[in-house]
Each structure stands twice: as C-alpha cells, then as structure tokens.
Motif scaffolding. Structure first.
Motif, PDB file in Angstrom:
ATOM      1  N   ILE A 282       0.885  -1.127   0.205  1.00 13.89           N
ATOM      2  CA  ILE A 282       0.199   0.252  -0.026  1.00 13.89           C
ATOM      3  C   ILE A 282       1.260   1.438   0.124  1.00 13.89           C
ATOM      4  O   ILE A 282       0.577   2.263  -1.077  1.00 13.89           O
ATOM      5  CB  ILE A 282      -1.116  -0.119   1.427  1.00 13.89           C
ATOM      6  N   ASP A 292      -7.844   5.449  -3.642  1.00 16.07           N
ATOM      7  CA  ASP A 292      -7.960   4.603  -2.645  1.00 16.07           C
ATOM      8  C   ASP A 292      -8.174   2.883  -3.406  1.00 16.07           C
ATOM      9  O   ASP A 292      -8.356   2.151  -3.125  1.00 16.07           O
ATOM     10  CB  ASP A 292      -8.771   4.528  -1.907  1.00 16.07           C
ATOM     11  N   ALA A 296      -6.887  -0.288  -3.961  1.00 14.98           N
ATOM     12  CA  ALA A 296      -7.583  -1.954  -2.828  1.00 14.98           C
ATOM     13  C   ALA A 296      -7.914  -2.546  -3.683  1.00 14.98           C
ATOM     14  O   ALA A 296      -8.247  -4.353  -3.640  1.00 14.98           O
ATOM     15  CB  ALA A 296      -9.229  -1.571  -2.539  1.00 14.98           C
ATOM     16  N   LEU A 301      -8.013  -5.961  -1.790  1.00 13.17           N
ATOM     17  CA  LEU A 301      -8.858  -5.268  -0.498  1.00 13.17           C
ATOM     18  C   LEU A 301     -10.036  -5.389  -0.637  1.00 13.17           C
ATOM     19  O   LEU A 301     -10.222  -4.539  -2.150  1.00 13.17           O
ATOM     20  CB  LEU A 301      -8.315  -4.606   0.668  1.00 13.17           C
ATOM     21  N   CYS A 306      -8.748  -0.794   3.184  1.00 14.27           N
ATOM     22  CA  CYS A 306      -7.647  -0.317   2.153  1.00 14.27           C
ATOM     23  C   CYS A 306      -7.468   0.493   2.993  1.00 14.27           C
ATOM     24  O   CYS A 306      -6.115   1.775   3.713  1.00 14.27           O
ATOM     25  CB  CYS A 306      -7.670  -0.142   1.094  1.00 14.27           C
TER      26      CYS A 306
END
Length: 341
Positions: A282, A292, A296, A301, A306
């Motif tokens: 990340i 984001d 993710a 995720l 995330c």
C-alpha cells in the motif's frame, strides 16, 4: 403403516401375517380379528399389514377371499420389470459412453493439425470465447484430462464460497491421481474463512499454495500447453492461449511470482507477516499516487479496509497526506522489497 414397510417390528408383523395366511390358506371376512387375537396385536395393525402384502403381490384378493402367493410371483410382478428397465438404462449408458468416446477420439485427432498450424504461424494460437458456459466446459474438460500440472493465479481476496465448493472435489481428485497443483493467491486470502477451509483440505493432499501482495490477473495454465486468461471486454469470457512462445512467457511470469510468494499459512505469525507485506505494498502504491479504489483492487481488499490501513500508515508516519506517507516510507527505506519466505 406405509406400503414400503419398515424394519424391526413392522417387518416381523408382515412376516407373521403372511405366515398366518399361508397356514389358514385364505382370509375371509372376520379373519383379521382372529389373526389379531392369535398374533397378539391390534386388528387395525393386522389389516394394515394385509394391505401392504396385497400391494406387494404376496397376497392376492379373489372371489373366494384373500389367498397367499409365492414370493416368486411378487418378484416377477414387481422386481422383474424394474430390473429389465435398469438393464435397458445401463445398456443405453454404455452405448452413449461408446458414442462419446468415438466423438472425443475424432475431435482429438484434429488437435495435432491445429498445433502444427500454430507452430507454423498459420494461426496465432489464441482463441476467444465469450460464452461463460463454454469457458467452464472447456476448463472442466481440460482439467479432467490433465496429465502433469496445473498452475493458477487467483487475484482478489478469498474466492466465492460456491466456487470453492465446486473446486474442492475436483481438485482433490486431481491431487489423488498425482497432478501437481500450484496456486497463487493474494495475502488477503489468508483472512477469508472459506478459502482457509479449502486450502487446509487441498494442502493436506499435497497441493501447493503461496500468497503474494499483488497478482497481475487471473490465469490458469494446464500442462503448460494451454492457458486461460480473462477477456478484457467480456466479463464472463476468456482468452485461450496455445501459442508456445506466449505460453512460455506466461509460465515464466508465474514462476517469478511463485518464487516471491510465501507458503500459505494461517495463525498469528502468518497473519502478522501478511499484514506487514500488505501495508508495504500500500505504501508503494501511495508513493506512486494511486487512488484508494485502485490500491484496494490491486491488493485484493475492500475499499473500506484499504482506507483503514492507509489511515494507520499516515498516523504511524505522522503524515498529513497519503502521498506524503508514501514518500516518507520511500526515504526511510521501507519500500525495499522483502525477501520471499
């Protein structure tokens, strides 16, 4: 009492009623009362037993009353037709298997012709299938006839429970006949309970599973001679690759990711390692300025999970922005790739 009868006392009563009728030669009106008294049971139970025996053709009703018949008569009347029907079905199944085997052989005979044209460049060795059922049927057939190895990349977190339920018996059967199964998942699959249960079952039979932070995409390679890739424009479709050079590239890409992966494990230490690698990935994606939802998807995720990791990272670095957190991590050397476990 049901026509099928039961076990224990029910079958004993049927045998007793049948024996009583054989001894008395026939049942007439009022016989069930005498039968019940002699057998020590209720008259209704005796009548129910008589009805069952009539349905089974070992008692036969006639003008002079109900008489006992040989069980051979009942077998001929009830069992014989069923056995004949079963034999006909079995014969038809055998004939169908023969026709299917002939069809498979005729179609398989064309495979070398196609392969020769692929090698000679007459075709590009890439087929497109947009029908989901056709894709599944082809994967199922090639999997069933696999000879040595299957390699699979499964991006995202855990697989859908229904897909795992379908895959488990098939994969166990493959493993038990000596097929090598190697699967790459993302670290997030370690936290998915249905995937954990599936992994434990196949690992016990010799399957090999590793996890990495990121997987470029879904892929299945069977015997290193055919690969299935997702179709970019049709979500349920697939690209089937048989071209040797492309296959060799895909296999090398799989091996590279495999060598960077960590053996699938659960438990606190494995979870801690997975979370650390997820956060490291990340950070790297934050430093590259990705949003984001993109991060993710690449990590496997949910966007909410995330963002939770991103908030933890920002707080840990004392950063005022997502990008700043990535930059601070890069300057402190925390974005260096970790050694495979």
């Amino acid at each position: 009492m049901s026509e099928r009868g039961g076990s224990g006392h029910g079958d004993d009563l049927l045998a007793s009623v049948y024996a009583w009728t054989v001894a008395e030669r026939r049942l007439v009106e009022g016989s069930t009362a005498a039968m019940a008294e002699e057998l020590g049971c209720a008259e209704k139970e005796c009548q129910d037993a008589v009805d069952v025996l009539l349905a089974r053709h070992v008692l036969i009703a006639g003008p002079a009353g109900v008489v006992a018949a040989s069980p051979d008569v009942a077998i001929a009347a009830l069992v014989g037709p069923r056995e004949s029907a079963h034999r006909e079905v079995e014969q038809e199944l055998m004939a169908e298997r023969g026709r299917t085997a002939q069809l498979r052989a005729r179609l398989a005979a064309l495979a070398p012709v196609y392969s020769d044209h692929v090698r000679e460049g007459a075709t590009n060795g890439v087929d497109t299938i947009t029908d989901m059922h056709a894709v599944r049927a082809l994967i199922a057939d090639l999997t069933a006839t696999c000879e040595t190895e299957i390699m699979a990349c499964q991006p995202g977190g855990g697989r859908p429970p229904a897909a795992l339920a379908d895959a488990l018996p098939r994969d166990l059967a493959l493993l038990r006949r000596g097929i090598v199964l190697r699967s790459l998942y993302q670290h997030t699959a370690r936290f998915h309970l249905p995937t954990q249960a599936y992994a434990e079952a196949v690992l016990a039979e010799g399957s090999q599973i590793r996890t990495v932070a990121e997987i470029p995409g879904q892929m299945i390679v069977i015997d290193r001679r055919v690969a299935f890739l997702p179709h970019a424009e049709h979500e349920t479709g697939a690209i089937i690759v048989r071209e040797p050079s492309v296959l060799a590239y895909l296999c090398r890409a799989f091996e590279q990711s495999w060598n960077l992966g960590s053996p699938y494990q659960t438990g606190p230490s494995a979870a801690h390692m997975a979370v650390a690698e997820i956060k490291s990935s990340i950070l790297m994606l934050l430093a590259n300025g990705l949003k984001d939802d993109v991060i993710a998807k690449r990590i496997g995720l949910s966007v909410r999970a995330c963002r939770g990791h991103i908030a933890d990272l920002m707080e840990g670095f004392g950063a005022r922005s997502r990008f700043q957190a990535g930059v601070i991590a890069a300057r402190s050397g925390q974005l260096e790739p970790s050694a495979p476990q």
